[in-house]
Structure formats: C-alpha cells, structure tokens
Design an enzyme around this catalytic site. Structure first.
Site, short mmCIF file in Angstrom:
data_model
loop_
_atom_site.label_atom_id
_atom_site.label_comp_id
_atom_site.label_asym_id
_atom_site.label_seq_id
_atom_site.Cartn_x
_atom_site.Cartn_y
_atom_site.Cartn_z
N CYS A 1 0.87 -1.18 0.00
CA CYS A 1 0.00 0.00 0.00
C CYS A 1 0.90 1.23 0.00
CB CYS A 1 -0.99 -0.01 1.16
SG CYS A 1 -0.23 0.05 2.80
N ASN B 1 2.30 1.49 4.32
CA ASN B 1 2.59 0.23 5.03
C ASN B 1 2.33 0.33 6.54
OD1 ASN B 1 5.37 -2.02 5.70
ND2 ASN B 1 3.31 -2.56 5.12
N CYS C 1 -1.37 0.79 7.35
CA CYS C 1 -2.81 0.51 7.46
C CYS C 1 -3.21 -0.70 6.63
CB CYS C 1 -3.64 1.74 7.04
SG CYS C 1 -3.38 3.18 8.10
N ARG C 2 -3.38 -0.52 5.31
CA ARG C 2 -3.99 -1.58 4.49
C ARG C 2 -3.11 -2.80 4.30
NH1 ARG C 2 -5.05 2.24 -0.41
NH2 ARG C 2 -3.15 3.08 0.50
N SER C 3 -1.85 -2.60 3.88
CA SER C 3 -1.04 -3.81 3.60
C SER C 3 -0.67 -4.59 4.86
CB SER C 3 0.17 -3.49 2.72
OG SER C 3 1.06 -2.58 3.33
N ASP D 1 -8.11 4.01 1.11
CA ASP D 1 -7.14 4.32 2.16
C ASP D 1 -7.89 4.87 3.38
OD1 ASP D 1 -5.06 5.10 3.73
OD2 ASP D 1 -3.95 6.10 2.13
P1 4NP Z 1 -1.73 2.92 4.05
O1 4NP Z 1 -2.26 4.33 4.62
O2 4NP Z 1 -1.19 3.18 2.68
O3 4NP Z 1 -2.95 2.06 3.99
O4 4NP Z 1 -0.69 2.44 5.03
C1 4NP Z 1 -1.43 5.45 4.69
C2 4NP Z 1 -0.66 5.64 5.81
C3 4NP Z 1 0.15 6.75 5.91
C4 4NP Z 1 0.18 7.67 4.88
C5 4NP Z 1 -0.59 7.47 3.75
C6 4NP Z 1 -1.39 6.35 3.65
N1 4NP Z 1 1.00 8.82 4.99
O5 4NP Z 1 0.99 9.65 4.07
O6 4NP Z 1 1.71 8.97 6.00
#
Ligand code: 4NP
Length: 166
Positions: A10, A13, A15-17, A127
C-alpha cells in the site's frame, strides 16, 4: 517444496497492507496451510519506516482475531521483485507506482489485490488513514474477501485443491 511468496503493498505500510498481511496469514493458518507461504508487506513510501501498524488498524484487525502488532513498516525494494512471486497492490495508484519501478521481467507479478474478490464489486481498497474507524472495518471486509479468494486461487493453481468452504 518452495513456498508461495506473497508481498502486500500500500502507500504507507501502516494501514492496508499490514492488515492484508495479517489477514492472509490468519486465513492460511485457519485452513492449515500457513506453512506453504512466505508473507510480507511494504509501502511505496518510507514515512513510517520501522513503525508498527496504525493503532486503528491494529484494533480493527484484533477485533477479527488477527494480531498485527509485531509488524514494522518498510519501503518496497527492488529485490522484492525477485524475492516474491506475487506483488499485491491495494489500489490503482500503487499499481502505477510499482510498474514505474519494477524490472520488466517482474511486471507480471504485480496484481490488484481485489481481483481476488470480484463479488465485492470494488477495485481499490480505500485508504482509511485520514478517515474514521469505520473505514478500517470496511477495508478489512474487502481485504478478508480478497485474502480468501487469493488463498483458494493459489492452492488451486499449485494443485493443492480447494480446501473446506473454498
Ligand atoms: P496505508 O495508509 O497506505 O494504507 O498504510 C497510509 C498511511 C500513511 C500515509 C498514507 C497512507 N501517509 O501519508 O503517511
């Protein structure tokens, strides 16, 4: 026998993955085939390098019996395209970012994760990072469906046959 090597991707890294990594491990263990897999996750960015998953992701996963507290965020690396058989992207922007860095001969390894849950009628795992807790539950619904579909697909392709309920 060589393991099936799956990498979930994702953006951050956290939340989703990480939820996908934990949920896939959970369903594979549930089916008694966890030993057949090497499973990891990574992000396109390194903003959260070394951090455990977001507390909301940990909580939502734990609500379903999946403990992801031991994971640490890392950025995807070029070697990952060698070290894994499938690189499973949470959304379309992850796919274009991965295609931009993947060696030509590894491009076929990049897949949209929700391809494995066509009945959900959704292409991207949204997201949940900037939203409320309900976004994490929705993401996990999609992730769990795709994890089960992916597991059944890999087992079928590798001649292990469908397991109970698959
Ligand atoms: P993820 O969510 O891609 O599902 O882990 C996010 C977590 C952090 C950020 C963006 C998306 N960020 O910009 O810090």
């Amino acid at each position: 026998m060589a393991k099936h090597r799956l990498l979930f991707i994702c953006l951050g890294n956290i939340c989703r993955s990480p939820m996908a990594e934990g949920m896939f491990r959970h369903v594979a263990n549930e089916e008694g085939v966890g030993h057949l897999f090497k499973i990891d996750s990574a992000g396109m960015g390194d903003w959260h390098k070394g951090e455990a998953p977001d507390a909301r992701a940990q909580g939502a996963a734990l609500d379903r019996g999946v403990d992801i507290s031991g994971q640490a965020s890392r950025k995807v690396e070029l070697e990952d395209f060698d070290d894994f058989d499938l690189v499973l992207a949470m959304d379309a922007s992850n796919i274009s970012d991965l295609l931009a860095i993947a060696p030509h001969e590894a491009r076929h390894k990049i897949r949209r994760f929700l391809e494995y849950a066509p009945h959900m009628g959704v292409e991207d795992v949204p997201d949940p990072y900037y939203g409320g807790p309900e976004g994490f539950g929705h993401a996990l619904d999609l992730i769990e469906a795709a994890a089960r579909g992916l597991l059944a697909d890999v087992l079928k392709e590798s001649g292990h046959g469908a397991k109970k309920g698959a």
